[in-house]
Design an enzyme around this catalytic site. Structure first.
Site, short mmCIF file in Angstrom:
data_model
loop_
_atom_site.label_atom_id
_atom_site.label_comp_id
_atom_site.label_asym_id
_atom_site.label_seq_id
_atom_site.Cartn_x
_atom_site.Cartn_y
_atom_site.Cartn_z
N TYR A 109 0.84 -1.20 0.00
CA TYR A 109 0.00 0.00 0.00
C TYR A 109 0.87 1.25 0.00
O TYR A 109 2.07 1.18 0.29
CB TYR A 109 -0.94 -0.01 1.21
N LYS A 149 -19.73 -6.05 4.47
CA LYS A 149 -18.47 -5.56 5.04
C LYS A 149 -18.19 -6.33 6.32
O LYS A 149 -19.06 -6.49 7.17
CB LYS A 149 -18.58 -4.07 5.32
N TYR A 205 -9.58 4.83 -8.83
CA TYR A 205 -9.33 4.89 -7.38
C TYR A 205 -8.98 3.54 -6.79
O TYR A 205 -8.82 3.41 -5.57
CB TYR A 205 -10.54 5.49 -6.67
N ASN A 234 -20.67 -2.91 -6.68
CA ASN A 234 -21.11 -3.49 -5.40
C ASN A 234 -20.13 -3.20 -4.27
O ASN A 234 -20.38 -3.55 -3.12
CB ASN A 234 -21.28 -5.00 -5.54
N GLY A 250 -7.61 -0.89 -8.00
CA GLY A 250 -7.24 -1.85 -9.05
C GLY A 250 -7.43 -3.27 -8.57
O GLY A 250 -6.47 -4.03 -8.46
N PHE A 298 -7.29 9.12 -8.04
CA PHE A 298 -7.73 9.78 -6.81
C PHE A 298 -7.42 8.90 -5.61
O PHE A 298 -7.77 7.72 -5.59
CB PHE A 298 -9.23 10.09 -6.84
N TRP A 299 -6.77 9.51 -4.62
CA TRP A 299 -6.45 8.83 -3.35
C TRP A 299 -6.89 9.76 -2.23
O TRP A 299 -6.34 10.84 -2.05
CB TRP A 299 -4.95 8.54 -3.29
N LEU A 300 -7.89 9.32 -1.47
CA LEU A 300 -8.46 10.17 -0.43
C LEU A 300 -7.41 10.61 0.59
O LEU A 300 -7.42 11.76 1.04
CB LEU A 300 -9.60 9.43 0.28
#
Length: 363
Positions: A83, A358, A276, A183, A278, A301-303
């Protein structure tokens, strides 16, 4: 062993002189899920218990108890060591978002009180723990009357969806957005926010055995147009649908690979695609002609990076999303709860194919 949380991480100090009497009265036992090494879930994670010293709470300290903390794809990537931001040291408590209840505050604290709900706004603060003692500056207070799952999953995915829909294009009513991974938690947020913005949202998902169950769920949160990846080259998406609604000029991609290439083919001229994620772990393949002749534009885009640059604007986004939740026009994802001590079962469940709920930890 005594643990205190700080803005810079976990400060651990051994204090063998502390008396048994003080230990019993002025410490709270905290269960923590630690990342001890990068790799697969089975070998990378371990559970431990530590004592939180609450005998000398600072005026800005909050004593917190976990209500709910989800496992996000980014958390999985951190466990794998893949990451954009990794812990500065191991072992470390990980988990990027979650909902906590304030158990106690310093007597001079007028900003928070016992019973308040808070979410961490610091990136990768470490939410997979039953209790914490941390500075109030790391947290944002939210109403404690809302759905706990919507609050526990508020920090990352809904702001990502909101910002992608508002930063890159000024939409007119009835314009069309197309997204893959519909989803996902971000995808579900896009569906609901798109309805609030009067947009047509075309949703692409992977085909599965329980397709009707997924379709019914997505429709329950407002989805109108749901198609599988193998329909991207069929006439319903190459021609027929655009006779009913405008062809999309805006796409959201969290998959990559062939699916995204096929989705790009459906876009109109002067279109934008935001990537955002992959999830397929396959690279993007883009047609040179689209850039030249269709004025196609791609952004990432990365928050986390945006939030670091715009901390005050981020809080305003949270306030807007909280208002939607209060009005019951925005819902969090379906969640399944596991105790921290059952983390192995939680990660086993997480690997269920085509899981739509989740997975969350609770104390």
């Amino acid at each position: 062993m005594i643990l205190r949380s700080s803005k810079h991480g976990l400060l651990i100090a051994k204090n063998n002189r502390i008396s048994n009497y003080v230990s019993k009265l002025h410490t709270i036992k905290a269960t923590e899920l630690l990342l001890k090494d990068y790799g697969n879930f089975t070998n990378a994670m371990t559970i431990c218990e530590r004592n939180l010293d609450i005998s000398n709470m600072r005026p800005t300290d909050l004593l917190l108890k976990l209500i709910c903390s989800p496992i996000n794809p980014a958390d999985v990537n951190i466990i794998q060591g893949k990451y954009g931001i990794l812990p500065s040291y191991l072992p470390a408590v990980i988990g990027n978002e979650g909902l906590f209840e304030v158990m106690d505050v310093h007597s001079s604290n007028s900003n928070f009180k016992k019973g308040d709900w808070v979410i961490p706004i610091e990136s990768n603060w470490g939410t997979w723990r039953s209790h914490a003692l941390a500075d109030q500056s790391l947290f944002y207070k939210i109403p404690n009357s809302l759905d706990k799952f919507a609050c526990a999953t508020l920090k990352v995915n809904p702001p990502t969806a909101y910002l992608m829909l508002t930063l890159f294009k000024n939409f007119e009513p009835n314009e069309t957005v197309i997204q893959n991974g519909a989803n996902s938690s971000v995808g579900q947020a896009v569906i609901q926010l798109g309805n609030l913005m009067n947009l047509n949202v075309v949703n692409i998902v992977r085909k599965r055995d329980n397709q009707q169950e997924l379709n019914d769920y997505l429709k329950s949160i407002g989805a109108k147009y749901i198609y599988t990846e193998d329909e991207l080259r069929k006439s319903i998406l190459t021609r027929e649908l655009w006779e009913k609604i405008p062809r999309p000029k805006f796409a959201l991609n969290c998959v990559g690979g062939k699916t995204t290439t096929d989705m790009i083919r459906l876009l109109d001229k002067d279109s934008i695609m935001i990537t955002y994620g992959g999830m397929s772990k396959q690279p993007l393949t883009l047609n040179t002609a689209d850039f030249i002749f269709k004025d196609f534009k791609c952004f990432g885009f990365w928050l986390t990076a945006w939030k670091d640059r715009n901390p005050n604007e981020y809080k305003k986004v949270l306030d807007k999303l909280i208002a939607f939740i209060q009005k019951n026009t925005f819902k969090g994802p379906k969640c399944e709860e596991f105790s921290l001590s059952d983390y192995r079962k939680a990660f086993e469940r997480l690997q269920t194919p085509f899981l739509t709920s989740k997975i969350c930890f609770t104390s």
